[in-house]
Scaffold this motif. Structure first.
Motif, PDB file in Angstrom:
ATOM      1  N   GLU A  10       0.813  -1.205   0.000  1.00  0.00           N
ATOM      2  CA  GLU A  10       0.000   0.000   0.000  1.00  0.00           C
ATOM      3  C   GLU A  10       0.855   1.268   0.000  1.00  0.00           C
ATOM      4  O   GLU A  10       0.481   2.287  -0.550  1.00  0.00           O
ATOM      5  CB  GLU A  10      -0.937   0.009   1.222  1.00  0.00           C
ATOM      6  CG  GLU A  10      -2.028  -1.066   1.171  1.00  0.00           C
ATOM      7  CD  GLU A  10      -1.522  -2.444   1.574  1.00  0.00           C
ATOM      8  OE1 GLU A  10      -0.324  -2.592   1.897  1.00  0.00           O
ATOM      9  OE2 GLU A  10      -2.337  -3.385   1.553  1.00  0.00           O
ATOM     10  N   SER A  11       2.016   1.203   0.638  1.00  0.00           N
ATOM     11  CA  SER A  11       2.849   2.401   0.769  1.00  0.00           C
ATOM     12  C   SER A  11       3.961   2.457  -0.260  1.00  0.00           C
ATOM     13  O   SER A  11       4.790   3.356  -0.219  1.00  0.00           O
ATOM     14  CB  SER A  11       3.465   2.447   2.175  1.00  0.00           C
ATOM     15  OG  SER A  11       4.320   1.324   2.354  1.00  0.00           O
ATOM     16  N   GLY A  12       3.992   1.521  -1.183  1.00  0.00           N
ATOM     17  CA  GLY A  12       5.040   1.494  -2.184  1.00  0.00           C
ATOM     18  C   GLY A  12       6.348   0.940  -1.670  1.00  0.00           C
ATOM     19  O   GLY A  12       7.391   1.100  -2.306  1.00  0.00           O
ATOM     20  N   ALA A  13       6.338   0.271  -0.504  1.00  0.00           N
ATOM     21  CA  ALA A  13       7.543  -0.314   0.077  1.00  0.00           C
ATOM     22  C   ALA A  13       7.908  -1.596  -0.659  1.00  0.00           C
ATOM     23  O   ALA A  13       7.081  -2.199  -1.345  1.00  0.00           O
ATOM     24  CB  ALA A  13       7.331  -0.596   1.560  1.00  0.00           C
ATOM     25  N   THR A  14       9.160  -1.992  -0.526  1.00  0.00           N
ATOM     26  CA  THR A  14       9.638  -3.262  -1.063  1.00  0.00           C
ATOM     27  C   THR A  14      10.157  -4.094   0.090  1.00  0.00           C
ATOM     28  O   THR A  14      10.947  -3.612   0.916  1.00  0.00           O
ATOM     29  CB  THR A  14      10.762  -3.042  -2.089  1.00  0.00           C
ATOM     30  OG1 THR A  14      10.297  -2.149  -3.106  1.00  0.00           O
ATOM     31  CG2 THR A  14      11.182  -4.351  -2.725  1.00  0.00           C
ATOM     32  N   SER A  15       9.732  -5.359   0.173  1.00  0.00           N
ATOM     33  CA  SER A  15      10.146  -6.255   1.240  1.00  0.00           C
ATOM     34  C   SER A  15      10.833  -7.476   0.653  1.00  0.00           C
ATOM     35  O   SER A  15      10.357  -8.043  -0.347  1.00  0.00           O
ATOM     36  CB  SER A  15       8.938  -6.700   2.081  1.00  0.00           C
ATOM     37  OG  SER A  15       8.318  -5.593   2.700  1.00  0.00           O
ATOM     38  N   VAL A  16      11.925  -7.881   1.258  1.00  0.00           N
ATOM     39  CA  VAL A  16      12.661  -9.063   0.809  1.00  0.00           C
ATOM     40  C   VAL A  16      13.038  -9.904   2.024  1.00  0.00           C
ATOM     41  O   VAL A  16      13.058  -9.412   3.158  1.00  0.00           O
ATOM     42  CB  VAL A  16      13.933  -8.679   0.020  1.00  0.00           C
ATOM     43  CG1 VAL A  16      13.580  -7.914  -1.246  1.00  0.00           C
ATOM     44  CG2 VAL A  16      14.907  -7.888   0.884  1.00  0.00           C
ATOM     45  N   LEU A  17      13.344 -11.161   1.766  1.00  0.00           N
ATOM     46  CA  LEU A  17      13.729 -12.091   2.823  1.00  0.00           C
ATOM     47  C   LEU A  17      15.173 -12.513   2.597  1.00  0.00           C
ATOM     48  O   LEU A  17      15.509 -13.066   1.538  1.00  0.00           O
ATOM     49  CB  LEU A  17      12.803 -13.314   2.813  1.00  0.00           C
ATOM     50  CG  LEU A  17      13.044 -14.386   3.880  1.00  0.00           C
ATOM     51  CD1 LEU A  17      12.928 -13.806   5.286  1.00  0.00           C
ATOM     52  CD2 LEU A  17      12.068 -15.538   3.703  1.00  0.00           C
ATOM     53  N   ALA A  18      16.028 -12.241   3.579  1.00  0.00           N
ATOM     54  CA  ALA A  18      17.451 -12.564   3.482  1.00  0.00           C
ATOM     55  C   ALA A  18      17.786 -13.706   4.428  1.00  0.00           C
ATOM     56  O   ALA A  18      17.449 -13.659   5.622  1.00  0.00           O
ATOM     57  CB  ALA A  18      18.295 -11.336   3.836  1.00  0.00           C
ATOM     58  N   PHE A  19      18.453 -14.722   3.891  1.00  0.00           N
ATOM     59  CA  PHE A  19      19.015 -15.792   4.708  1.00  0.00           C
ATOM     60  C   PHE A  19      20.520 -15.561   4.795  1.00  0.00           C
ATOM     61  O   PHE A  19      21.216 -15.591   3.777  1.00  0.00           O
ATOM     62  CB  PHE A  19      18.711 -17.156   4.103  1.00  0.00           C
ATOM     63  CG  PHE A  19      17.253 -17.525   4.162  1.00  0.00           C
ATOM     64  CD1 PHE A  19      16.714 -18.086   5.304  1.00  0.00           C
ATOM     65  CD2 PHE A  19      16.419 -17.290   3.080  1.00  0.00           C
ATOM     66  CE1 PHE A  19      15.363 -18.416   5.378  1.00  0.00           C
ATOM     67  CE2 PHE A  19      15.063 -17.611   3.138  1.00  0.00           C
ATOM     68  CZ  PHE A  19      14.545 -18.173   4.291  1.00  0.00           C
TER      69      PHE A  19
END
Length: 501
Positions: A10-19
């Protein structure tokens, strides 16, 4: 530093998952970029312990795969349904071999396994030390991939003849998630099998040892999207298909991405189980002096090179603590550091990189033996031993920083310390004292932050390395240390130089 689940799109954020996999533990971290700020939330942490089988030491690679699946599952259960990418970083040099049918052939050897002892000299005798260094620019370390392959070959292990592909640890786990067989440049360089100038595998080195060059996969640059989560994993965990990105898969390469330097010329120390000190350059340094000083030229992001040297690091403290715990002397790392701070300074010094400290059966006794053999007082308390180790590390950092400046032709007014070791305030202060210049410590989760940053670059949320470092500077706390007692430390450094030769 937590971000709110399900708030990204909704806010234009980008989320990623790091191992982020280290030599003793691993973690799964959700990174979220919004409004120019990077936040991190740890969703899973797990132990990573080697397993002794017979006379060999192995990694439990399938347990690591299980923990990665748990990280995916816990991210989903925590409400992160908007993950845009997944990336894995790990230590270098260790690898798995795949058969023609894609099956794993045996458990990967641990880099502290003794099967490579004496093989640097043997391999250099076959190929020529200058030939190896002029091509690869990589530091001669007994656990490099080239010597591990030689050890498997000499043992007559049939898995080499059955192998179709070789994949480093992060690459192997990425393969388990995607089915894609690709080597990533930064982690490939540490094998000592890659031509630093041509940026391709040096088939001549492999063939010169009678090793199959065909097992080395195609190389991709860090930040390449190599595939999506396999349907079988999505079904097993109930997660959506997500792009999997070949980040800077060597954890040190990721840590260097996270160095919050504003200046173009900077020196860094990635501090943890290992210490890695150096600088970032546009081209490798392949001179005779670099070879004599045993510096390495590892690949970096945006076609850079990491001119650096491995130093034994906080492995020495970890192993001392482990042995003391077996004797019923339980202390936290913070308690041990406090005892070290209270101990008398400069009583005894060691060379942290002496071969005797690589994997001794009892680290405290090995330190005592070194002090005895070099005519120094033997540390009488745990605090005295910790102070001996930390002072010696700081002095070794000064030596390597001096060499780095000489080889690069640059002068660095500040040393950036990233990684878990940046939490060690006493070692940070000792380092500032030893080098006689400012130290900036942080961020702590350097490898994970670098992993996240490269994913964000790959997804177009960050426009290159300079912007990534600017965002990191603005997102995480940093601590500055000014040098103190420089006269005493300079005297100690002269003594240290005589000790290590």
């Amino acid at each position: 530093m937590s971000s709110r689940p399900d708030s990204g799109k909704e806010s234009g954020a980008t989320s990623v998952l790091a191992f982020d996999l280290g030599a003793s533990s691993g973690r799964a971290i959700v990174g979220r970029l919004a409004d120019g700020k990077l936040t991190m939330t740890e969703v899973h942490r797990f132990a990573n312990e080697p397993v002794a089988v017979g006379h060999h030491l192995h990694w439990d690679i399938l347990r690591l795969l299980h923990e990665i699946k748990q990280g995916l599952l816990k991210a989903k259960l925590a409400g992160y349904h908007d993950i845009d990418g997944i990336g894995i970083d790990s230590w270098a040099v260790d690898f798995g071999l795949l058969s023609a049918t894609g099956e794993l052939l045996g458990n990967p050897y641990h880099y502290r396994d003794r099967h490579t002892e004496g093989l640097i000299e043997e391999v250099c005798g076959v190929l020529g030390k200058e030939r190896i260094y002029r091509s690869t620019g990589i530091q001669f370390l007994p656990f490099n991939t080239i010597y591990q392959l030689r050890a498997i070959q000499k043992a007559g292990n049939p898995i080499l003849g059955q192998a179709k592909h070789l994949l480093m640890i992060a690459e192997l786990l990425r393969y388990f998630l995607t089915g894609a067989v690709k080597s990533e440049y930064t982690i490939a360089t540490h094998s000592q099998l890659l031509d630093a100038t041509a940026r391709t595998w040096d088939a001549g080195l492999l063939e010169g040892l009678g090793l199959p060059a065909s097992i080395m996969p195609d190389i991709v640059e860090p930040g390449t999207i190599v595939g999506d989560l396999l349907p079988s994993i999505c079904e097993e965990l109930g997660v959506p298909s997500v792009p999997v990105i070949a980040v800077a898969e060597h954890d040190t390469a990721s840590a260097v991405v996270a160095v919050p330097a504003a200046e173009g010329d900077f020196a860094y120390l990635s501090s943890g189980t290992w210490s890695l000190l150096g600088t970032e350059l546009p081209a490798p340094v392949l001179t005779d002096e670099a070879m004599r000083l045993n510096f390495t030229n590892e690949g970096g992001v945006e076609r850079t090179y990491r001119l650096l040297k491995n130093i034994m690091g906080l492995w020495l403290v970890q192993e001392c603590r482990n042995e003391w715990e077996k004797e019923g002397k339980r202390r936290t790392f913070a308690e041990l550091v406090k005892e070290g701070e209270q101990a008398e300074p400069f009583v005894s010094l060691i060379d942290p990189d002496h071969a005797d400290f690589m994997n001794p059966p009892h680290m405290p006794r090995q330190i005592e033996a070194f002090c005895r053999a070099t005519g120094q007082p033997v540390p009488e308390t745990e605090g005295a031993m910790i102070r001996c180790v930390l002072e010696s590390l700081a002095l070794k950092y000064r030596m390597v920083l001096d060499y780095t400046e000489r080889l690069s032709g640059r002068r660095f007014p500040v040393l950036h310390i990233v990684g878990g070791g940046s939490n060690n305030e006493l070692l940070n202060q000792f380092t500032a004292n030893a080098i006689g210049r400012k130290v900036i410590a942080g961020p702590t989760e350097g490898s994970a932050i670098g992993n996240i940053a490269v994913q964000l670059m790959a997804l177009g949320a960050l426009n290159g390395l300079a912007e990534a470092r600017a965002v990191i500077r603005d997102s995480f706390p940093l601590q500055a240390y000014e040098p103190r007692e420089t006269e005493a430390w300079t005297a100690a450094y002269e003594r240290f130089r005589r000790l290590v030769g």
